[in-house]
Design a protein around this motif. Structure first.
Motif, PDB file in Angstrom:
ATOM      1  N   PRO A  71       0.812  -1.219   0.000  1.00 21.61           N
ATOM      2  CA  PRO A  71       0.000   0.000   0.000  1.00 21.61           C
ATOM      3  C   PRO A  71       0.844   1.266   0.000  1.00 21.61           C
ATOM      4  N   LEU A 128       1.976   1.874  -3.390  1.00 23.38           N
ATOM      5  CA  LEU A 128       0.802   2.300  -4.152  1.00 23.38           C
ATOM      6  C   LEU A 128       0.570   3.796  -3.968  1.00 23.38           C
ATOM      7  N   ALA A 145      -3.211  -1.348  -8.253  1.00 22.24           N
ATOM      8  CA  ALA A 145      -3.347  -2.214  -7.089  1.00 22.24           C
ATOM      9  C   ALA A 145      -3.598  -3.651  -7.521  1.00 22.24           C
ATOM     10  N   SER A 163      -1.276  -6.842  -6.785  1.00 25.02           N
ATOM     11  CA  SER A 163      -1.807  -8.025  -6.118  1.00 25.02           C
ATOM     12  C   SER A 163      -1.521  -9.294  -6.930  1.00 25.02           C
ATOM     13  N   ILE A 209      -1.516  -6.139  -0.033  1.00 26.20           N
ATOM     14  CA  ILE A 209      -1.827  -5.382  -1.234  1.00 26.20           C
ATOM     15  C   ILE A 209      -3.176  -5.821  -1.804  1.00 26.20           C
ATOM     16  N   ALA A 246      -5.698  -3.609  -0.548  1.00 26.36           N
ATOM     17  CA  ALA A 246      -5.634  -2.315  -1.234  1.00 26.36           C
ATOM     18  C   ALA A 246      -6.398  -2.395  -2.538  1.00 26.36           C
ATOM     19  N   TRP A 247      -6.238  -3.517  -3.221  1.00 28.74           N
ATOM     20  CA  TRP A 247      -6.962  -3.638  -4.480  1.00 28.74           C
ATOM     21  C   TRP A 247      -8.467  -3.667  -4.251  1.00 28.74           C
TER      22      TRP A 247
END
Lengths: 354, 591
Positions: A270, A273, A339, A343, B444, B447-448
């Motif tokens: 994050p 990001l 994101a 991932s 993450i 986050a997505w």
């Protein structure tokens, strides 16, 4: 003056790249009746150049005398009047405008402004052509409503007015509009053609252009002639006696995007990001359209990616590109793509390297 | 002032009856004239039924009767405790009746009262050159005005008050302008008042009593709308602060709990700060504590000889949110209820209320309102129970493990959204800006998930842009989008970090949008002269191809272009500084 403008062919017979199209257009003009035209093709392939040359062919040198006007149009839309500010470029015979500059008011622009212009039919003196030409840029950016009203305008005023539409992709122009026009596809120039143009310019400027360097520029330009000429000019400024392996200055935003891509590949968290978001903001501030950012970013990411992931990543890029067009705030969707990529990539790394 | 008016209204209602009856006797005699009488007298219609020729008025009469019955009921509810309507006095409302007259009666904290008192004492004893203004700030109903009144009477000072002029109604204004009277803005009048107070304050004829003991009280500042009016008010008050020689108290009510984006609330805060910096003394009143509200309420109960359970009083005190005026009115209302329904034993009532244990189901109590930042804090921190409660297991349908979340430690997000009354767009922007700070560094995926929900919310909101005139649909979409954004953030953040202190940032997106728009305009304006061509180049091409190329060319080739762009850069940066708004340093603590 930039070389792009300086060496833009002024007439149809001086055209270097799309000679076949130019010949056809010449025939069309000589026969006297010019239909509505829709030029479509990728950016930097020469649509505008052909249009300008065509206008000159129809109206003679007076078509070159243009003035730029920034005019505020008062549009009467039912109960209220709307002010639309729009830049137009006009000669006595034609008017060029960018309806999509008006944003979501483009519908009114098309309905009213074009109507008004088309009504003012030029006086038919000395046997000159009794119609006016409207050049509309970026037709594919027009909203659906605007395209519909464009259709009606075309039918209603076809006697006094010819439309020349110009767009990057014909698929975003409605079927109705397309069928009322003669569609002219302008392909992106081949690399050899670009090299020809560059050599032509070099000769005019009196420059020594090594063959390998010209090919290099042509290759880097991604078959975009305008870009090739601009790059050529910047290279000229950077270092003159050209060498074959001279560095070609990259577009700053492209470099920036590739930096973002490598940031993404390095770490997936994050926090990262958030950093990426900052960089995306930077690009958006500089008016780089979000669709282009996304496309470029995908391109950069795919270069570094394992082939088994490419499919999935492309799928998500398409998904969020679609979302972006439907939505308002591009950053939400850009970020969602980043994101998602992070991932996917992270789970891939974990599964392969444990 | 206001309260007195409300009272008056009630009096009129109750005495309406008599008037009607007296009118009736006048009107019923000439029966033939009845139809032409412009002012209908419904009472007459009821008591003396008209012929079928006039059905309209009788119908109206029945409506009126209904209204009247309702009014009577309402009247009874409020004045039922009184023996007869005629005996009503101004002190009908307990708030007025039990107004604190002595310092000891004030529910405000002792130290605060002392502070204000000493301030006034000093000023009254020896007039100071400047620094004669006290700003009293605080939420509504915490006893700001009451404190000053009580202190004034304690010190034996007269209060000279700015009384708000009655507002002019538009029709009245039309009438007046016909007769040659000119409209005078309330702000003008206020300015005039301040001017007088400043210059001739001590010799004013409207003033009675000795010179030494006058307190100027400005309780009701004129409402200003827009920048210009606000600046006028500010200037005028600043002058007052600097020059006035009577001790003056300006009461400013804080609305900080409400929508912080509202201009008027912001401008009060700004006013407070600017006056403070001009040399005024400032005292902040906090909400009254539950205990002191309880004490006051108990005292009132004793005086009124009412039996109200201690639990009930506590409930009222808690529900009032520190607003003592509200608490007293609630108490009065409650007493009416108890009085009128003696069948219900108060004990039982309390039990039912207790078991519900929800502030919202009480007939009184302020609905809680949250600031946007509180709501954001709730969503972002994502506090959850550490285990599933048994209740939810019963009716739970099976979910895959990755979809299961622990129950929330707060109201449903929609309820919170309602309380915060924020716009969906603002909310999603703020969430987007801040949510990444609250995610676990490792996840993450979360986050997505969050990002995808925010993207959904944006998609929903953009469907509003179709310029539909259908406000109902618009509202639904708004709330749906807000709900998707909030719930998405809550659901997506599956591994919330243990709560830390975070500052909530203002969305950078807004700045980016502004500067991007500015850049675009600049680019378009340059289009004509810089790219000297026969066609209009489109924006994308300019941004992605011409500009970078020109940058390369510009630094070496044309000096003039460089200078140009540098100037523009300067202006850009100043613009950015100006646009930095106040929200950026709003911070919330872990809540």
């Amino acid at each position: 003056m930039l070389w792009v403008d300086k060496y833009r062919p002024k007439t149809l017979d001086k055209v270097i790249v799309h000679q076949d199209v130019a010949q056809n257009l010449q025939k069309l003009v000589s026969e006297g009746d010019c239909p509505h035209l829709l030029f479509y093709g990728p950016s930097g392939s020469g649509k505008k150049t052909l249009i300008m040359a065509l206008l000159r062919q129809i109206f003679g040198p007076s078509a070159d005398k243009v003035k730029v006007e920034n005019k505020i149009w008062k549009v009467d839309a039912g109960k209220r009047t709307i002010d639309v500010e729009l830049t137009t470029l006009s000669s006595t015979h034609h008017v060029e405008l960018n309806p999509s500059d008006a944003g979501f008011q483009d519908r009114y622009v098309v309905q009213e402004i074009i109507k008004e212009m088309a009504k003012n039919r030029p006086i038919d003196t000395k046997g000159k052509k009794g119609f006016k030409v409207l050049v509309l840029n970026e037709v594919d950016k027009l909203s659906r409503e605007a395209q519909h009203s464009l259709r009606r305008t075309m039918e209603k005023y076809s006697a006094s007015c010819r439309l020349i539409l110009c767009s990057n992709s014909s698929s975003k122009v409605t079927e109705a509009v397309r069928s009322r026009c003669l569609n002219v596809r302008i392909n992106a120039p081949m690399e050899e053609e670009i090299v020809n143009v560059l050599e032509f310019i070099a000769k005019k400027e009196g420059l020594q252009l090594p063959q390998g360097f010209a090919a290099c520029i042509a290759e880097k330009s991604n078959r975009n002639l305008r870009r090739a000429v601009l790059t050529f000019e910047t290279c000229r400024v950077q270092q003159y006696p050209f060498t074959n392996n001279q560095a070609i200055p990259p577009m700053d935003w492209e470099q920036y995007v590739s930096e973002i891509a490598s940031d993404i590949m390095k770490e997936q968290s994050p926090k990262r990001l958030f950093e990426v978001r900052g960089k995306l903001y930077e690009l958006l501030t500089n008016c780089i359209p979000p669709e282009i950012i996304l496309k470029r970013l995908l391109f950069e990411l795919l270069k570094k990616l394992d082939s088994e992931l490419k499919h999935e990543v492309s799928h998500w890029a398409a998904h969020y590109e679609h979302r972006m067009r439907l939505g308002q705030k591009a950053i939400f969707h850009l970020e969602a793509f980043v994101a998602k990529f992070m991932s996917i990539y992270k789970s891939f790394l974990i599964s392969t390297f444990g | 002032m206001k309260k007195a008016k409300r009272n008056a209204a009630i009096v009129i209602l109750s005495s309406d009856d008599d008037e009607n009856f007296s009118l009736k006797s006048n009107f019923t005699q000439p029966k033939s004239k009845s139809v032409s009488v412009p002012r209908k007298n419904p009472k007459r219609a009821k008591t003396a039924p008209l012929s079928a020729s006039c059905p309209r008025s009788s119908k109206e009469a029945s409506v009126f009767d209904e209204m009247k019955r309702f009014c009577e009921e309402f009247d009874d509810d409020f004045t039922g405790t009184k023996v007869s309507a005629g005996l009503q006095s101004k002190d009908d409302m307990w708030v007025d009746k039990h107004k604190p007259h002595f310092l000891e009666e004030l529910a405000v904290h002792k130290k605060k009262v002392e502070e204000v008192k000493t301030w006034f004492e000093e000023r009254l004893k020896a007039a100071m050159d400047n620094n004669n203004v006290l700003l009293v700030a605080g939420p509504s109903g915490v006893g700001k005005t009451a404190t000053i009144h009580a202190i004034a009477s304690h010190l034996g000072a007269t209060i000279w008050e700015w009384t708000t002029p009655t507002p002019t109604v538009w029709s009245e204004h039309l009438h007046n302008s016909n007769s040659g009277l000119q409209y005078k803005s309330k702000l003008d009048e206020f300015e005039g008042f301040v001017e007088r107070a400043r210059k001739y304050g001590l010799t004013s004829p409207s003033l009675k009593g000795s010179h030494a003991s006058v307190i100027l009280l400005i309780d009701d500042l004129p409402v200003v709308n827009g920048r210009v009016a606000y600046e006028r008010l500010q200037r005028c008050l600043k002058l007052l602060v600097q020059l006035v020689c009577i001790p003056t108290a300006i009461v400013i009510t804080n609305y900080d709990k409400d929508d912080s984006a509202d201009f008027s609330t912001r401008c009060w805060e700004e006013l407070l700060v600017s006056l403070h910096s001009a040399g005024a003394c400032k005292v902040n009143f906090n909400p009254v504590t539950v205990n002191s509200i309880k004490k006051t309420l108990t005292t009132i109960c004793r005086k009124e000889k009412r039996e109200v359970g201690a639990d009930m009083i506590e409930l009222i005190a808690k529900a009032s949110g520190g607003d003592i005026r509200h608490a007293i009115t609630s108490l009065q209302y409650l007493c009416l209820k108890l009085h009128r329904r003696p069948i219900l034993p108060s004990k039982e009532r309390l039990d039912t209320v207790d078991c519900l244990d929800d502030v919202f189901c009480l007939p009184f109590g302020k609905d809680e309102s949250l600031s946007l930042f509180h709501a954001l804090g709730k969503f972002l921190h994502n506090k959850r129970e550490s285990e599933h409660t048994t209740a939810s297991d019963r009716d739970a349908f099976l979910l895959k493990e990755k979809f299961v979340r622990f129950p929330l430690k707060m109201d449903a997000p929609e309820v919170v959204l309602c309380q915060a009354h924020g716009q969906a767009r603002t909310l999603s922007d703020f969430l987007h800006e801040n949510v990444l700070d609250f995610l676990n560094e490792e996840s993450i995926d979360d986050a997505w998930l969050v990002a995808s929900y925010l993207s959904d919310a944006d998609f929903l909101l953009s469907s509003l842009n179709g310029q539909s005139r259908d406000f109902g649909a618009e509202n639904i979409i708004q709330s749906a989008a807000a709900s998707v954004a909030a719930r998405g953030v809550l659901f997506g953040n599956a591994h919330p970090v243990s709560s830390r202190w975070h500052a909530v940032r203002r969305p950078k997106l807004w700045e980016v949008e502004q500067s991007s728009r500015r850049n675009k305009c600049q680019m378009l304006s340059q289009r004509g002269d810089l790219y000297n061509s026969l066609t209009i180049s489109n924006k994308i091409v300019m941004a992605t191809e011409f500009r970078p190329a020109l940058k390369w060319l510009g630094y070496r080739a044309s000096e003039s272009f460089q200078a140009d762009s540098m100037v523009e850069d300067d202006s850009d940066s100043t613009c950015l500084h100006e646009n930095k708004l106040d929200i950026s340093d709003d911070e919330i603590e872990d809540c």
